[in-house]
Design a protein around this motif. Structure first.
Motif, mmCIF file in Angstrom:
data_model
loop_
_atom_site.group_PDB
_atom_site.id
_atom_site.type_symbol
_atom_site.label_atom_id
_atom_site.label_comp_id
_atom_site.label_asym_id
_atom_site.label_seq_id
_atom_site.Cartn_x
_atom_site.Cartn_y
_atom_site.Cartn_z
ATOM 1 N N LEU A 100 0.868 -1.169 0.000
ATOM 2 C CA LEU A 100 0.000 0.000 0.000
ATOM 3 C C LEU A 100 0.909 1.225 0.000
ATOM 4 O O LEU A 100 1.642 1.467 0.958
ATOM 5 N N LYS A 101 0.870 1.970 -1.098
ATOM 6 C CA LYS A 101 1.776 3.109 -1.243
ATOM 7 C C LYS A 101 1.035 4.406 -0.932
ATOM 8 O O LYS A 101 -0.190 4.476 -1.019
ATOM 9 N N ILE A 102 1.789 5.395 -0.582
ATOM 10 C CA ILE A 102 1.227 6.676 -0.161
ATOM 11 C C ILE A 102 1.667 7.742 -1.148
ATOM 12 O O ILE A 102 2.864 7.921 -1.404
ATOM 13 N N GLN A 103 0.675 8.422 -1.740
ATOM 14 C CA GLN A 103 0.975 9.445 -2.737
ATOM 15 C C GLN A 103 1.885 10.511 -2.126
ATOM 16 O O GLN A 103 1.548 11.110 -1.102
ATOM 17 N N PRO A 104 3.026 10.773 -2.745
ATOM 18 C CA PRO A 104 3.890 11.825 -2.206
ATOM 19 C C PRO A 104 3.368 13.215 -2.568
ATOM 20 O O PRO A 104 3.213 13.547 -3.735
ATOM 21 N N ASN A 105 3.022 13.982 -1.579
ATOM 22 C CA ASN A 105 2.701 15.396 -1.773
ATOM 23 C C ASN A 105 3.001 16.125 -0.473
ATOM 24 O O ASN A 105 3.443 15.517 0.510
ATOM 25 N N SER A 106 2.779 17.410 -0.452
ATOM 26 C CA SER A 106 3.178 18.193 0.720
ATOM 27 C C SER A 106 2.435 17.745 1.976
ATOM 28 O O SER A 106 2.999 17.733 3.075
ATOM 29 N N TYR A 107 1.164 17.333 1.804
ATOM 30 C CA TYR A 107 0.378 16.940 2.979
ATOM 31 C C TYR A 107 0.832 15.597 3.531
ATOM 32 O O TYR A 107 1.089 15.461 4.732
ATOM 33 N N THR A 108 0.930 14.577 2.664
ATOM 34 C CA THR A 108 1.318 13.257 3.157
ATOM 35 C C THR A 108 2.762 13.256 3.656
ATOM 36 O O THR A 108 3.079 12.586 4.644
ATOM 37 N N ASP A 109 3.640 14.012 2.977
ATOM 38 C CA ASP A 109 5.026 14.098 3.451
ATOM 39 C C ASP A 109 5.069 14.689 4.860
ATOM 40 O O ASP A 109 5.776 14.192 5.741
ATOM 41 N N TRP A 110 4.287 15.751 5.052
ATOM 42 C CA TRP A 110 4.230 16.390 6.377
ATOM 43 C C TRP A 110 3.632 15.451 7.415
ATOM 44 O O TRP A 110 4.169 15.285 8.510
ATOM 45 N N LEU A 111 2.505 14.824 7.058
ATOM 46 C CA LEU A 111 1.784 13.972 8.002
ATOM 47 C C LEU A 111 2.644 12.801 8.467
ATOM 48 O O LEU A 111 2.781 12.546 9.676
ATOM 49 N N LEU A 112 3.221 12.082 7.518
ATOM 50 C CA LEU A 112 3.951 10.871 7.874
ATOM 51 C C LEU A 112 5.262 11.190 8.581
ATOM 52 O O LEU A 112 5.668 10.476 9.502
ATOM 53 N N THR A 113 5.911 12.266 8.163
ATOM 54 C CA THR A 113 7.131 12.678 8.869
ATOM 55 C C THR A 113 6.812 13.060 10.305
ATOM 56 O O THR A 113 7.537 12.699 11.247
ATOM 57 N N LEU A 114 5.701 13.771 10.479
ATOM 58 C CA LEU A 114 5.291 14.193 11.815
ATOM 59 C C LEU A 114 5.007 12.985 12.707
ATOM 60 O O LEU A 114 5.499 12.895 13.842
ATOM 61 N N LEU A 115 4.206 12.037 12.207
ATOM 62 C CA LEU A 115 3.851 10.868 13.011
ATOM 63 C C LEU A 115 5.079 10.010 13.304
ATOM 64 O O LEU A 115 5.206 9.435 14.392
ATOM 65 N N LYS A 116 5.988 9.943 12.336
ATOM 66 C CA LYS A 116 7.220 9.186 12.558
ATOM 67 C C LYS A 116 8.064 9.852 13.637
ATOM 68 O O LYS A 116 8.566 9.189 14.555
ATOM 69 N N ASP A 117 8.199 11.182 13.545
ATOM 70 C CA ASP A 117 9.006 11.907 14.526
ATOM 71 C C ASP A 117 8.402 11.817 15.926
ATOM 72 O O ASP A 117 9.122 11.825 16.932
ATOM 73 N N LEU A 118 7.065 11.740 15.983
ATOM 74 C CA LEU A 118 6.391 11.638 17.275
ATOM 75 C C LEU A 118 6.316 10.192 17.770
ATOM 76 O O LEU A 118 5.766 9.931 18.845
ATOM 77 N N GLY A 119 6.848 9.258 16.975
ATOM 78 C CA GLY A 119 6.860 7.852 17.378
ATOM 79 C C GLY A 119 5.484 7.231 17.457
ATOM 80 O O GLY A 119 5.196 6.438 18.361
ATOM 81 N N GLN A 120 4.616 7.553 16.481
ATOM 82 C CA GLN A 120 3.219 7.133 16.559
ATOM 83 C C GLN A 120 2.877 5.918 15.701
ATOM 84 O O GLN A 120 1.708 5.541 15.614
ATOM 85 N N ASP A 121 3.864 5.295 15.053
ATOM 86 C CA ASP A 121 3.547 4.140 14.215
ATOM 87 C C ASP A 121 2.938 3.006 15.037
ATOM 88 O O ASP A 121 2.040 2.290 14.575
ATOM 89 N N GLY A 122 3.379 2.843 16.273
ATOM 90 C CA GLY A 122 2.815 1.800 17.125
ATOM 91 C C GLY A 122 1.350 2.038 17.441
ATOM 92 O O GLY A 122 0.548 1.093 17.490
ATOM 93 N N ASN A 123 0.967 3.303 17.643
ATOM 94 C CA ASN A 123 -0.436 3.613 17.919
ATOM 95 C C ASN A 123 -1.309 3.395 16.693
ATOM 96 O O ASN A 123 -2.469 2.979 16.812
ATOM 97 N N ILE A 124 -0.771 3.673 15.507
ATOM 98 C CA ILE A 124 -1.527 3.405 14.277
ATOM 99 C C ILE A 124 -1.845 1.917 14.185
ATOM 100 O O ILE A 124 -2.981 1.522 13.891
ATOM 101 N N VAL A 125 -0.844 1.087 14.440
ATOM 102 C CA VAL A 125 -1.044 -0.365 14.405
ATOM 103 C C VAL A 125 -2.078 -0.782 15.446
ATOM 104 O O VAL A 125 -2.976 -1.597 15.173
ATOM 105 N N LYS A 126 -1.997 -0.213 16.636
ATOM 106 C CA LYS A 126 -2.923 -0.571 17.721
ATOM 107 C C LYS A 126 -4.362 -0.244 17.345
ATOM 108 O O LYS A 126 -5.267 -1.081 17.503
#
Length: 391
Positions: A100-126
């Motif tokens: 499942l790929k994520i379209q690269p644009n300013s919004y998704t780049d910002w969103l995913l970088t933010l969630l990664k920096d905040l360490g939220q990948d585990g909460n997404i899975v949960k």
């Protein structure tokens, strides 16, 4: 007189003058409420309204022609276009594992970088596993641009990468947004900006959520509504929330869970204009969903356009009536040979799991069954009948 959607969006974002209840003369300003809950039948224009609202509060250019701040600084929104930012890499010819790929644009780049920096990948899975399957596990790539899914079997064994269903995909995308919303509310609840974990949300004013419920069963739908309501109630900043839905159950749970709210019914007229009517009470009290079902079924019968989904509407109507009257099973309201009618309705309303189990279109006698059962319900269980009178 009907309004354009941009006019409806303006109403949702603008304080209104209302008459003072004591004097009935002095006008007072009614601020934009914390939560605005909108019900609209499918196809009315909820998603288009979310886009009009986004354009209103975060236009691309200001009146003087200068470039505006990024929309995400003012509004976060979830709608059908959010799901379009995710797509599958299905290179079966090269035997590439499904991703499942994520379209690269300013919004998704910002969103995913933010969630990664905040360490939220585990909460997404949960969150995802809670609404889907606790063994179905998403795996983010290192740069958060793609996701693979596997079915964990225990003992560190898993199924290998697999493609999930459309419903599971929608749940996954909602889990990403819900994780973001949780972080936004938590961070903005810190009153002093300099003490917040990030200042990226300091200018945020609105959250617009359009129908995150398309693929959930009733139990999970109720859970989602309760969780979302709890998250909204925990917000202590000035953040405003607008939620639109076509689901009476989702609407009713939010209506009962949220205290500070204003509720509306969005309708579209034949000329393409719209109305937004403030309502009091849940769906049954404020916009009579059961009457809408009756009207839809009557029209289908009159025009000989009964389709498979009309059996679902008929079942929904029987379920609502049985619940209101206190019957433990809706099938108890059926006439005559209850089991035969029950089997016929179940045939058209159950989800088929195998392609060779697919149900054919209703035959003329089966279409007539809809008319018979609808008339039986109206006649035997107290639905008001309008009759012509001679003046």
């Amino acid at each position: 007189m009907g309004k354009k959607l941009k006019d409806i969006a303006h109403l949702l974002s603008t304080p209104r003058n209302v008459k003072n209840k004591k004097t009935t003369e002095v006008e007072v300003v009614k601020q934009v409420p914390k939560v605005q809950l909108i019900y609209a039948f499918n196809g009315t224009g909820k998603t288009r309204l979310s886009r009009e609202f986004k354009q209103l509060v975060a236009p691309k250019c200001t009146n003087d022609g200068e470039e505006s701040p990024l929309p995400r600084d003012k509004i976060l929104y979830y709608n059908a276009f959010t799901e379009d930012l995710f797509y599958w890499d299905n290179d079966l010819a090269s035997d590439v594992e499904p991703k499942l790929k994520i379209q690269p644009n300013s919004y998704t780049d910002w969103l995913l970088t933010l969630l990664k920096d905040l360490g939220q990948d585990g909460n997404i899975v949960k969150y995802f596993q809670h609404y889907a399957n606790d063994k179905l596990t998403p795996h983010f790539s290192e740069d958060f641009t793609e996701v693979t899914f596997s079915l964990e079997r225990g003992d560190d064994e898993h199924s290998g990468s697999l493609k999930i269903s459309k419903g599971e995909e929608s749940n996954f995308i909602w889990s990403i947004f819900y994780t973001l919303l949780d972080q936004v509310i938590t961070i903005l609840n810190v009153p002093e900006p300099e003490e917040r974990e990030t200042n990226q949300f300091d200018q945020l004013e609105y959250v617009f959520i359009d129908d995150p419920v398309s693929s959930l069963d009733e139990n999970h739908l109720i859970e989602l509504a309760v969780s979302l309501a709890g998250l909204i109630k925990s917000s202590q900043s000035g953040l405003k929330f607008i939620i639109t839905t076509h689901s009476p159950l989702f609407y009713n749970v939010l209506f009962n869970e949220l205290n500070s709210k204003t509720c509306y019914l969005l309708e579209r007229f034949e000329d393409g204009t719209f109305s937004l009517t403030e309502k009091q009470g849940d769906s049954n009290k404020s916009f009579s969903y059961h009457l809408y079902l009756i009207q839809t079924l009557e029209q289908a019968v009159a025009e000989n356009q009964v389709q498979k989904y009309h059996f679902t509407l008929l079942r929904n109507l029987y379920e609502k009536t049985a619940s209101f009257l206190g019957y433990p099973k809706w099938s108890e309201l059926l006439p005559g040979d209850k089991q035969a009618y029950l089997n016929r309705i179940i045939q058209f309303t159950s989800h088929s799991t195998l392609s060779n189990d697919a149900v054919a279109e209703p035959t003329p006698p089966e279409k007539q069954t809809v008319n018979l059962l609808l008339n039986h319900l109206k006649k035997e269980y107290g639905f008001w009948q309008q009759v012509e009178t001679n003046d």
